[in-house]
Design an enzyme around this catalytic site. Structure first.
Site, mmCIF file in Angstrom:
data_model
loop_
_atom_site.group_PDB
_atom_site.id
_atom_site.type_symbol
_atom_site.label_atom_id
_atom_site.label_comp_id
_atom_site.label_asym_id
_atom_site.label_seq_id
_atom_site.Cartn_x
_atom_site.Cartn_y
_atom_site.Cartn_z
ATOM 1 N N LYS A 140 0.836 -1.200 0.000
ATOM 2 C CA LYS A 140 0.000 0.000 0.000
ATOM 3 C C LYS A 140 0.868 1.246 0.000
ATOM 4 C CE LYS A 140 -0.197 -0.449 4.950
ATOM 5 N NZ LYS A 140 0.847 -1.478 4.880
ATOM 6 N N TYR A 228 -2.264 4.681 6.810
ATOM 7 C CA TYR A 228 -2.568 3.871 7.991
ATOM 8 C C TYR A 228 -3.723 4.468 8.794
ATOM 9 C CZ TYR A 228 1.653 0.995 7.521
ATOM 10 O OH TYR A 228 2.605 0.123 7.078
#
Length: 399
Positions: A140, A228
């Site tokens: 990611k 995150y």
């Protein structure tokens, strides 16, 4: 705690993705407490990109994984690749370069390709892997643009292969514990979430050079660390934000921030009325923490998303209970074992490409709002998470 749903009962809920999985020799679930499988029965992973994460976390993780193993390495540095392969017992023909990457199509040892490259290269190498008939686990953020993310999802569907995004916190014991506590409403309704994710970037570190390059990273601190917090607010609540406001503060005299924003603060509004405040920066002390404020107490996870040493403090009635350390586990082994079980058809897809695309769209909305000095940007696109990690992912030592 709420009743948990088994992996088997959710395979259907995972949609066509699970139906595509080939049937391989039966074994106990990767994230359960079962023993490791025989080496010949493990799912083979090719690691694409031999940077710090691959060498420090992924390859060591594969050594302790129960159902996954290292099958090949791909790098633009032949000598380094040959050295890493030799150190890990791989034969010479398990070493690939980017010039012969397509050759993986003929390598039956490789089931999954793990993309660990600068963000701007994710789409290209993911799509090539699908054309080679392999499944893909991609770091990611999944891409630098929503168009690339959509192309990756389309390529997976066309190839009838799985695309998983490396959201390791979906499988990390402490994060799962907090998700379960919130689902059970053990402290009443959630009222507010605060996430703080950042660190000091360093131009002397080659891995930070590309992260501070706007085209290669697609977002600087927001894409590297802020993702995150964006993801955490969503999985903690099991909801999707309907609007965002954001603000940026960047010192353009700092040589690190010629092409990307530095400090970004945002505020998500959720259908339940919860407000999630988020912050990220490449110029403040290392932190990966979140706080969940409920009606009758707080859950303070600090750190919340480090590779190890995460810790949860429960505050109720104004009194903090002794901190709860996360159970010992290799987060990357758990993540790769889950992907291996998805390929076997033994687990639902928890972190699909659509999850990565949702975060991409939300980060784009954050930047859009910040560019307009906090203007509200609507984000109620109708997306809904297919599988709740709290319902299906095992926590070590928990029934």
């Amino acid at each position: 705690m709420p009743n948990r749903i088994s992996r088997r009962s959710l395979l259907g809920a995972a949609g066509a993705s699970a139906a595509l999985a080939p049937t391989i020799a039966s074994s106990q679930g990767a994230n359960s407490q079962g023993a490791a499988m025989a080496d010949n029965d493990k799912i083979g992973f090719a690691i694409v990109g031999l940077g710090k994460l691959s060498l420090g976390q992924l390859i060591p993780g594969l050594k302790v994984a129960k159902g996954a193993k290292l099958a090949a390495v791909v790098s633009g540095h032949p000598e380094k690749a040959r050295r890493v392969a030799a150190e890990n017992g791989l034969p010479a023909d398990a070493v690939y370069g980017y010039d012969d990457y397509d050759r993986i199509a003929k390598d039956p040892r490789i089931d999954v390709v793990y993309i660990v490259l600068p963000n701007s290269l994710h789409a290209e190498h993911t799509i090539k892997a699908f054309k080679a008939g392999k499944h893909v686990l991609c770091e990611k953020p999944m891409a630098t643009t929503t168009a690339d993310a959509e192309a990756m999802i389309a390529a997976a569907k066309a190839a009838k292969r799985h695309l998983m995004i490396a959201y390791r916190c979906h499988y990390e014991p402490q994060n799962l514990d907090v998700m379960r506590r919130l689902r059970a409403k053990s402290m009443g309704k959630v009222r507010q979430i605060n996430t703080t994710m950042g660190r000091q970037a360093d131009l002397s570190d080659p891995s930070d050079v590309w992260r501070l390059d706007g085209k290669m990273s697609g977002g600087g601190a927001l894409g590297d660390m802020g993702v995150y917090g964006v993801s955490a607010a969503r999985y903690l609540l099991n909801e999707e934000p309907i609007a965002v406001q954001a603000w940026a503060q960047t010192d353009r005299a700092d040589p690190r921030f010629k092409e990307t924003e530095d400090l970004i603060n945002w505020q998500f509004r959720f259908p339940s009325g919860v407000i999630a405040n988020g912050s990220t920066s490449f110029a403040y002390a290392p932190t990966m923490a979140f706080e969940v404020i409920c009606e009758q107490g707080r859950l303070d996870a600090d750190p919340a998303a480090f590779y190890g040493g995460n810790r949860l403090t429960v505050i109720k009635g104004g009194q903090a209970q002794p901190p709860i350390p996360a159970p010992p586990s290799d987060q990357f082994a758990r993540e790769m074992d889950w992907m291996a079980d998805v390929v076997r058809g033994k687990a639902p897809m928890v972190s699909p490409g659509e999850e990565g695309l949702q975060d991409m769209r939300l980060m784009q909305a954050i930047l859009e709002s910040a560019a307009k000095d906090g203007a509200t940007v609507k984000t109620d696109w109708g997306y809904k998470r297919a599988v709740d990690p709290a319902a299906v992912v095992d926590v070590p030592g928990k029934a």
